[in-house]
Design an enzyme around this catalytic site. Structure first.
Site, mmCIF file in Angstrom:
data_model
loop_
_atom_site.group_PDB
_atom_site.id
_atom_site.type_symbol
_atom_site.label_atom_id
_atom_site.label_comp_id
_atom_site.label_asym_id
_atom_site.label_seq_id
_atom_site.Cartn_x
_atom_site.Cartn_y
_atom_site.Cartn_z
ATOM 1 N N ASP A 145 0.926 -1.216 0.116
ATOM 2 C CA ASP A 145 0.055 -0.032 -0.110
ATOM 3 C C ASP A 145 0.845 1.064 0.060
ATOM 4 O OD1 ASP A 145 -2.503 1.101 0.168
ATOM 5 O OD2 ASP A 145 -1.991 2.023 2.291
ATOM 6 N N LEU A 152 -9.080 5.812 0.174
ATOM 7 C CA LEU A 152 -8.892 6.708 -0.762
ATOM 8 C C LEU A 152 -7.412 7.290 -1.358
ATOM 9 C CD1 LEU A 152 -11.490 9.644 1.000
ATOM 10 C CD2 LEU A 152 -11.822 8.139 -1.092
ATOM 11 N N ARG A 153 -6.602 6.293 -0.972
ATOM 12 C CA ARG A 153 -5.248 6.435 -1.312
ATOM 13 C C ARG A 153 -5.318 6.341 -2.783
ATOM 14 N NH1 ARG A 153 -0.983 6.377 2.110
ATOM 15 N NH2 ARG A 153 -2.081 4.732 3.511
ATOM 16 N N GLY A 154 -5.907 5.546 -3.376
ATOM 17 C CA GLY A 154 -6.003 5.370 -4.825
ATOM 18 C C GLY A 154 -6.342 6.596 -5.566
ATOM 19 N N THR A 166 -3.504 9.066 -5.360
ATOM 20 C CA THR A 166 -2.635 8.790 -6.344
ATOM 21 C C THR A 166 -2.785 8.764 -7.504
ATOM 22 O OG1 THR A 166 -1.956 7.210 -4.562
ATOM 23 C CG2 THR A 166 -0.858 6.803 -6.770
#
Length: 338
Positions: free
Chosen positions: A195, A276-278, A281
């Site tokens: 991750d 919400l990291r996707g 990014t």
């Protein structure tokens, strides 16, 4: 130091090269994971990056290479030095972290030579200190020992390395772009470390005969006369170096409309990415790609090119869908970005 194969001379592997350039333009994206067959240029591309990157400005005398433009720094050692106003240009560090490295070698430890000869407790910086403001490269990252994985996760999250041992208490900045490579057949990465990588790239052995022949031809020419081969590709590497510099300056000016933000989040929601990291990014990668291309506005074309690297390693396993993660991302992109 051995001369590296020129970045611009690498045949094919466009997704990998683009991801590395994006990480160089916006280090905040979170690094690059390169997975694929042996002998596909994974480590070659990363080591070529060291010779490609523009030099960075650092405080003279600071052992961590702190940026003189930063007003707030975790580095206590260079606080007085920063006041002198002296700075110089130094190469961006690209540091190898060997699989067999001890924890002391990675985080730093007591300088035994000074302790024995002078009776002074002094800190000897480790690989994390050397990689500050640069790149930390781990080949066969999926085979890294668990205690080093835990350590890297903590430092990558905080941007700071804290060492408290043998009577020492030291903290210093350790903000770096993590680049890992490996063969997925030899084991999977722990989800926590996976991750932390912003982009995940898949590389394969070239299938086209012309590409295979060209790879062998260029590698053979490099081994026969490294200096001549590097000189032959120097102008191409210089062009990419200028492109990186221009993209970094242009990055803050690239515009992202609300409509594009909505399409990015809709794509991530459709794929069921965790958290919400996707979303973040993908947004940052598309913006960095636009800056690299010289565009002022992020469009669907940029999203299409970076969707797979930004999202393929963030998908949950779907027992009802046997297709690979890359195929799932491409299918969702085709449906949502008309």
């Amino acid at each position: 130091m051995a001369q590296a194969f020129p970045f611009s001379a690498i045949v094919g592997q466009d997704e990998m090269k683009t991801a590395i350039l994006i990480a160089a333009i916006d280090p905040g994206i979170g690094g690059v994971l390169v997975l694929g067959d042996r002998g596909t240029g994974k480590s070659t591309a990363v080591r070529a990056l060291a010779a490609l990157l523009p030099k960075m400005r650092a405080v003279v005398g600071c052992r961590y290479g702190c940026d003189p433009a930063e007003t707030a720094s975790h580095c206590e050692a260079c606080a007085a030095l920063r006041g002198s106003g002296k700075s110089h240009l130094i190469p961006v560090p690209v540091v190898d972290l060997p699989l067999g490295a001890t924890e002391d070698r990675v985080v730093g430890a007591l300088d035994l030579e000074r302790a024995l000869s002078q009776g002074v407790k002094a800190f000897e910086p480790g690989l994390l200190a050397q990689a500050h403001r640069g790149f930390l490269y781990i080949d066969e990252v999926n085979l890294l020992e668990d205690h080093l994985v835990d350590l890297l996760i903590d430092v990558a999250a905080s941007g700071e390395n804290v060492v408290e041992r043998e009577g020492l208490s030291v903290r210093h900045p350790a903000r770096f772009v993590l680049v890992g490579s490996g063969n997925p057949e030899e084991g999977e990465l722990r989800p926590q470390l996976l991750d932390r990588f912003g982009l995940s790239v898949e590389v394969r052995t070239p299938e086209a005969l012309a590409d295979r022949v060209e790879v062998v031809r260029r590698r053979d020419a490099f081994e026969q006369d490294r200096a001549a081969f590097i000189e032959r590709w120097q102008k191409d590497d210089e062009r990419i170096r200028k492109q990186i510099t221009a993209a970094r300056k242009r990055l803050a000016e690239v515009t992202i409309t609300d409509a594009v933000r909505e399409r990015i989040s809709a794509l991530c929601a459709a794929l069921g990415t965790d958290g919400l990291r996707g979303d973040l990014t993908l947004l940052r990668a598309a913006r960095a790609l636009a800056a690299l291309d010289g565009d002022r506005i992020v469009g669907d074309a940029h999203i299409r090119r970076v969707a797979a690297p930004a999202l393929r390693h963030r998908l949950r396993r779907n027992p009802l869908d046997n297709s690979g993660s890359s195929a799932r991302v491409e299918r969702a992109v085709a449906e949502l970005l008309v």
